[in-house]
Design an enzyme around this catalytic site. Structure first.
Site, PDB file in Angstrom:
ATOM      1  N   GLY A  73       0.813  -1.214   0.000  1.00 46.56           N
ATOM      2  CA  GLY A  73       0.000   0.000   0.000  1.00 46.56           C
ATOM      3  C   GLY A  73       0.846   1.264   0.000  1.00 46.56           C
ATOM      4  O   GLY A  73       0.562   2.218  -0.730  1.00 46.56           O
ATOM      5  N   CYS A  74       1.891   1.260   0.807  1.00 49.94           N
ATOM      6  CA  CYS A  74       2.739   2.457   0.913  1.00 49.94           C
ATOM      7  C   CYS A  74       3.525   2.693  -0.369  1.00 49.94           C
ATOM      8  O   CYS A  74       3.735   3.838  -0.774  1.00 49.94           O
ATOM      9  CB  CYS A  74       3.677   2.329   2.114  1.00 49.94           C
ATOM     10  SG  CYS A  74       2.776   2.241   3.677  1.00 49.94           S
TER      11      CYS A  74
END
Length: 151
Positions: free
Chosen positions: A45-46
């Site tokens: 996600g990051c």
């Protein structure tokens, strides 16, 4: 205390990707800011979020804004992350989580992960938008829309 729309970005200092001192006072009052807190370098996600900010970075800078990413990762981790994904914006190391506490960023996923929150501030440092969502890629269009409204 969580910062909210209408609050001022607090003064803070941290080490950037190059190990240099970053002082928020040197940028507040000069240009609009997008400050995004994220859980960890090199997680799916990051990475998606950072790459989305990278891909639209020019859209932000064309509107006069600066993008700053903040996590508790080390300077070395940020250097690797920046090099691997060619990130053009500032990453700050908040290893002691002081900046996260200063902003009042809530923990995500039932308190198991550091929260993912984006703050957009105008040139004076007044927060015009707060977006709190673990949905990483949703932050970029929300932030860009808020910056566009400043024009």
């Amino acid at each position: 205390m969580e910062l909210k729309t209408g609050d001022k970005i607090p003064n803070f200092t941290a080490k950037d990707t190059h190990g240099n001192d970053f002082d928020s006072q040197e940028i507040i009052g000069i240009k609009p800011l997008v400050i995004y807190f994220y859980p960890k370098d090199n997680t799916p996600g990051c990475t998606a979020q950072a790459c989305s900010f990278r891909d639209q970075y020019e859209d932000f800078t064309d509107l006069g804004a600066e993008v700053i990413g903040i996590s508790s990762d080390s300077i070395l981790s940020h250097q690797r992350f920046t090099q691997q994904f060619k990130l053009p914006f500032i990453l700050l190391s908040d290893s002691d989580k002081k900046i996260r506490k200063l902003f009042g960023v809530p923990a995500g996923l039932f308190g198991l992960l550091p929260g993912r929150v984006t703050y957009v501030a105008d040139k004076t440092g007044t927060i015009i938008m707060v977006f709190d969502s673990m949905m990483a890629k949703r932050h970029i269009p929300k932030a860009l829309e808020a910056i566009r409204k400043l024009q």
